[in-house]
Design a protein around this motif. Structure first.
Motif, PDB file in Angstrom:
ATOM      1  N   HIS B  30       0.854  -1.187   0.000  1.00  0.00           N
ATOM      2  CA  HIS B  30       0.000   0.000   0.000  1.00  0.00           C
ATOM      3  C   HIS B  30       0.888   1.234   0.000  1.00  0.00           C
ATOM      4  O   HIS B  30       1.719   1.397   0.877  1.00  0.00           O
ATOM      5  CB  HIS B  30      -0.893  -0.002   1.254  1.00  0.00           C
ATOM      6  CG  HIS B  30      -1.656  -1.287   1.410  1.00  0.00           C
ATOM      7  ND1 HIS B  30      -2.818  -1.541   0.741  1.00  0.00           N
ATOM      8  CD2 HIS B  30      -1.378  -2.411   2.125  1.00  0.00           C
ATOM      9  CE1 HIS B  30      -3.247  -2.753   1.037  1.00  0.00           C
ATOM     10  NE2 HIS B  30      -2.384  -3.312   1.883  1.00  0.00           N
ATOM     11  N   LEU B  31       0.717   2.087  -1.017  1.00  0.00           N
ATOM     12  CA  LEU B  31       1.576   3.279  -1.145  1.00  0.00           C
ATOM     13  C   LEU B  31       0.730   4.525  -1.369  1.00  0.00           C
ATOM     14  O   LEU B  31      -0.404   4.441  -1.840  1.00  0.00           O
ATOM     15  CB  LEU B  31       2.527   3.118  -2.336  1.00  0.00           C
ATOM     16  CG  LEU B  31       3.497   1.921  -2.299  1.00  0.00           C
ATOM     17  CD1 LEU B  31       4.188   1.780  -3.652  1.00  0.00           C
ATOM     18  CD2 LEU B  31       4.540   2.080  -1.193  1.00  0.00           C
ATOM     19  N   CYS B  32       1.322   5.686  -1.037  1.00  0.00           N
ATOM     20  CA  CYS B  32       0.645   6.924  -1.379  1.00  0.00           C
ATOM     21  C   CYS B  32       1.010   7.298  -2.824  1.00  0.00           C
ATOM     22  O   CYS B  32       1.917   6.700  -3.400  1.00  0.00           O
ATOM     23  CB  CYS B  32       1.046   8.057  -0.418  1.00  0.00           C
ATOM     24  SG  CYS B  32       2.753   8.563  -0.606  1.00  0.00           S
ATOM     25  N   ASP B  33       0.326   8.242  -3.424  1.00  0.00           N
ATOM     26  CA  ASP B  33       0.564   8.622  -4.824  1.00  0.00           C
ATOM     27  C   ASP B  33       2.032   8.942  -5.087  1.00  0.00           C
ATOM     28  O   ASP B  33       2.628   8.436  -6.038  1.00  0.00           O
ATOM     29  CB  ASP B  33      -0.261   9.879  -5.179  1.00  0.00           C
ATOM     30  CG  ASP B  33      -1.698   9.501  -5.508  1.00  0.00           C
ATOM     31  OD1 ASP B  33      -2.038   8.313  -5.288  1.00  0.00           O
ATOM     32  OD2 ASP B  33      -2.448  10.379  -5.972  1.00  0.00           O
ATOM     33  N   ALA B  34       2.617   9.796  -4.200  1.00  0.00           N
ATOM     34  CA  ALA B  34       3.986  10.258  -4.426  1.00  0.00           C
ATOM     35  C   ALA B  34       4.964   9.091  -4.407  1.00  0.00           C
ATOM     36  O   ALA B  34       5.823   8.969  -5.298  1.00  0.00           O
ATOM     37  CB  ALA B  34       4.362  11.282  -3.354  1.00  0.00           C
ATOM     38  N   GLU B  38       7.276   7.498  -7.363  1.00  0.00           N
ATOM     39  CA  GLU B  38       8.716   7.369  -7.123  1.00  0.00           C
ATOM     40  C   GLU B  38       9.190   5.966  -7.514  1.00  0.00           C
ATOM     41  O   GLU B  38      10.232   5.796  -8.131  1.00  0.00           O
ATOM     42  CB  GLU B  38       8.985   7.641  -5.625  1.00  0.00           C
ATOM     43  CG  GLU B  38      10.324   8.254  -5.334  1.00  0.00           C
ATOM     44  CD  GLU B  38      10.625   9.464  -6.229  1.00  0.00           C
ATOM     45  OE1 GLU B  38      11.693   9.415  -6.848  1.00  0.00           O
ATOM     46  OE2 GLU B  38       9.804  10.414  -6.328  1.00  0.00           O
ATOM     47  N   GLU B  39       8.399   4.972  -7.148  1.00  0.00           N
ATOM     48  CA  GLU B  39       8.785   3.580  -7.442  1.00  0.00           C
ATOM     49  C   GLU B  39       8.475   3.179  -8.879  1.00  0.00           C
ATOM     50  O   GLU B  39       8.780   2.077  -9.305  1.00  0.00           O
ATOM     51  CB  GLU B  39       8.041   2.624  -6.499  1.00  0.00           C
ATOM     52  CG  GLU B  39       8.569   2.701  -5.078  1.00  0.00           C
ATOM     53  CD  GLU B  39       8.231   1.445  -4.276  1.00  0.00           C
ATOM     54  OE1 GLU B  39       7.794   0.448  -4.882  1.00  0.00           O
ATOM     55  OE2 GLU B  39       8.423   1.487  -3.051  1.00  0.00           O
ATOM     56  N   GLY B  40       7.820   4.098  -9.584  1.00  0.00           N
ATOM     57  CA  GLY B  40       7.534   3.818 -10.992  1.00  0.00           C
ATOM     58  C   GLY B  40       6.381   2.862 -11.213  1.00  0.00           C
ATOM     59  O   GLY B  40       6.204   2.319 -12.300  1.00  0.00           O
TER      60      GLY B  40
END
Lengths: 350, 165
Positions: B30-34, B38-40
Motif C-alpha cells: 500500500h503506497l501513497c501517490d507520491a 517514485e517507485e515507478g
C-alpha cells in the motif's frame, strides 16, 4: 460443373441441418488474402489482373485436389452470375466488377474462392447451422494448401495485408445468418441490434454488404480483424454473441407460445394459406410468409412441411433462380406468377 | 479504512497492489501517490499544460496532416488523398508508405490494436510466431490482472519471461 446444374439444386448451406439450424440458417468464415508482388486489385492494370487470374486458376485447381471447379467469370452470362450471388458463392461486388475475375467452387458448394474481388483472393466456407469451429479448421486448411503454392502479402506487424485496412491482420470475416421472427414479433429486435453494435458487430440483411436488414433474417459479422487471434474472434462469436441471441429468440418464441398462441397461429396459418394458394406473389411477400412458416414448423404448429423445403424455397424463389428454372428471361410480373407456382408445387410435395 | 503508506508512513495509501512471486506467494503493498510514482508503479501525474502548448500541439498536428496529404506510395503511385477518398490501398507497400497516417486509422477500426497476433504463413517460420505469442500473452496478462485472476497472471508472467529469454 455448370451454373445450369447448380441452379437446379439447393445449396448445401440450405440443408437445414447442423446445430441450432432452427435459428442459425448458416455460418460462414471468409479470409481475405493478397498475392505478394502484385498491386492490390484496384491499382492492378488489366494485364496484371489477367496474369493473376491465369496463375490463380492453375494454383487453385491444384490446391483443390480434384474437388474444385474453376469458373471464368467472363464466360458466365449476367443471369448466371446473379445465380452465383443468390447462392452466396460470390458477392454482388464480384458480379458487378468487369474484367478478369474467377471463382473456384467445391463439388458440394461449401467452399468458394473469389479471384480478383476487392482482394486478390476471398476464401470462404459456408455451411448450414452453427458450425464455426469446423468451418474455421477447414478454411484454415484450405488457406495452408493455397499458401503452399502462392506467396501471400504479409507484414510482420500488420499480418495479412488487405486492400481495405479494416480487414487487415487476420483478414477474417465471420458471419452467421440468423432467423429471428420471435424477436421481431415481440418487438425486441432493436435491442439485440443495439447490443450487437455495442460489441462492434455489423448487422446486415440476407444478402450481406449493402443489403438492408429487413424481414426476419439478419446477418451478424465481426468488424475487428486485428489484435486478436482467429480463435479468439471465433470464440467470442460462438460463446458470447450467438448463444445470447439464440437464447433471446428462444425466450421470445416461448412467450409467443405461452401468452399469444392465437395471434401466433393466426400469423403462421395465414402465411401458410397465402403460400399454398397465391397465384402471384412478390419476393418480399414470399420472404415474410416463408419466415412465418419456418417459425410455425419449429414451434410444431405445422407438421406437414419440413425445414429443408422452406429453406430451399428461400433460394429457388429468388429472381435469377426462378428464371433459370423457367429457362427464360421473365419480367417482374411473370416472375411473381412463376414464384407463386413453384411455392404451391413444393408445398404440395410435387 | 485508513491505511498509511508503507514507504513514507506519513501520507494515506491510495495505491494498493498485490505482488505475486514466481512461487505463487501473494504480498500486498500500500503506497501513497507520491511514493507510487517514485517507485515507478504509477505514471507521473500530468502537470497543468499551458494552453499555448496545447495550441502549438494542434498546429503541429495540422502540419503533419498537410504532409500526409502530399504522401504518395513510390511503388503503386497511390496518393494518401486518393486512399482517403476510396478507402482502398493500392499495394502492400502502402502500409509502410502511409504508416504514420494509417496507424491511428487502423487502431480506431480495431479497438486500439495495431499488431497482428493471429495466424502466420508457414514460410515465415517460428520466430514471428514467438513474437506474436509474446504480444498475445502480454495482453492476456493485462486482462488477468484486470479480472483479479492473480494466479493466472503469475503463470502468464512466467511464460512471458521464458519466451523473452
Amino acid at each position: 460443373m455448370t451454373v445450369n446444374e447448380l441452379a437446379k439444386r439447393p445449396g448445401a448451406w440450405l440443408r437445414g441441418d447442423g446445430p441450432m439450424a432452427e435459428i442459425v440458417m448458416s455460418s460462414r468464415v471468409r479470409l481475405a488474402r493478397n498475392v505478394a508482388g502484385y498491386p492490390f486489385f484496384s491499382k492492378a492494370t488489366d494485364a496484371q489482373r489477367s496474369e493473376l487470374a491465369v496463375r490463380m486458376r492453375t494454383d487453385l485447381v491444384a490446391a483443390g485436389e480434384g474437388h474444385w471447379d474453376y469458373l471464368e467469370m467472363a464466360s458466365i452470362e449476367d443471369l448466371d452470375q446473379q445465380v452465383l450471388v443468390e447462392r452466396h458463392l460470390i458477392s454482388r461486388q464480384h458480379a458487378d466488377i468487369r474484367g478478369s475475375r474467377g471463382i473456384a467452387v467445391s463439388d458440394n458448394e461449401d467452399v468458394s474462392i473469389m479471384v480478383n474481388e476487392e482482394d486478390h483472393l476471398r476464401i470462404q466456407v459456408l455451411r448450414s447451422g452453427l458450425q464455426l469451429d469446423e468451418i474455421w479448421s477447414e478454411v484454415s486448411r484450405i488457406d495452408d494448401r493455397i499458401e503452399g503454392r502462392i506467396e501471400y502479402a504479409f507484414h510482420p506487424r500488420y499480418g495479412y495485408l488487405t486492400a481495405c485496412p479494416t480487414n487487415v491482420g487476420t483478414g477474417i470475416r465471420i458471419s452467421v445468418m440468423l432467423h429471428l421472427p420471435g424477436l421481431k414479433l415481440t418487438g425486441e429486435i432493436e435491442r439485440v441490434f443495439r447490443a450487437a453494435k455495442d460489441m462492434r458487430l455489423a448487422v446486415r440483411g440476407l444478402f450481406g454488404e449493402g443489403t438492408e436488414a429487413t424481414g426476419d433474417f439478419f446477418q451478424i459479422s465481426n468488424q475487428v480483424t486485428l489484435g486478436r487471434t482467429e480463435e479468439e474472434i471465433i470464440d467470442g462469436f460462438k460463446n458470447m454473441v450467438v448463444p445470447k441471441i439464440i437464447d433471446y429468440e428462444h425466450r421470445a418464441r416461448r412467450t409467443l407460445l405461452a401468452d399469444r398462441l392465437t395471434a401466433l397461429d393466426d400469423r403462421v396459418y395465414r402465411s401458410f394459406g397465402i403460400l399454398k394458394h397465391a397465384r402471384t406473389i412478390s419476393s418480399e411477400e414470399t420472404m415474410l410468409h416463408l419466415s412465418h412458416l419456418r417459425l410455425g414448423i419449429h414451434l410444431d404448429r405445422i407438421r406437414d412441411v419440413d425445414l429443408r423445403t422452406v429453406n430451399e424455397l428461400f433460394l429457388l424463389t429468388q429472381p435469377a433462380h426462378l428464371q433459370k428454372i423457367h429457362g427464360a428471361r421473365m419480367s417482374g410480373e411473370q416472375r411473381s406468377v412463376a414464384r407463386a407456382e413453384i411455392i404451391r408445387r413444393r408445398l404440395a410435395g410435387t | 479504512m485508513y491505511i498509511p503508506c508503507q514507504a513514507c508512513k506519513k501520507q494515506p495509501a491510495t495505491v494498493h497492489m498485490t505482488d505475486i512471486s514466481p512461487a505463487g506467494e501473494k504480498k500486498e503493498r500500500h503506497l501513497c501517490d507520491a511514493c507510487a510514482q517514485e517507485e515507478g508503479v504509477m505514471p507521473k501525474a500530468q502537470s497543468n499544460v499551458p494552453i499555448n502548448e496545447i495550441l502549438t500541439g494542434l498546429m503541429v498536428q495540422k502540419t503533419v496532416i498537410q504532409q500526409l496529404a502530399d504522401l504518395t506510395c513510390p511503388h503503386c503511385k497511390l496518393s494518401f488523398v486518393e486512399f482517403r477518398n476510396s478507402g482502398l490501398l493500392g499495394c502492400a507497400h502502402d502500409y509502410d508508405a502511409f504508416e504514420k497516417a494509417l496507424v491511428p486509422l487502423i487502431e480506431r477500426a480495431h479497438e486500439g490494436a495495431s499488431h497482428h497476433i493471429g495466424k502466420v504463413p508457414r514460410r515465415l517460420g517460428t520466430s514471428l510466431s514467438a513474437e506474436n505469442d509474446l504480444i498475445r500473452l502480454r495482453k492476456e496478462l493485462l486482462r488477468a490482472v484486470d479480472d483479479e485472476q492473480y494466479e493466472t497472471a503469475a503463470r502468464l508472467r512466467d511464460r512471458i519471461r521464458t519466451l523473452e529469454h
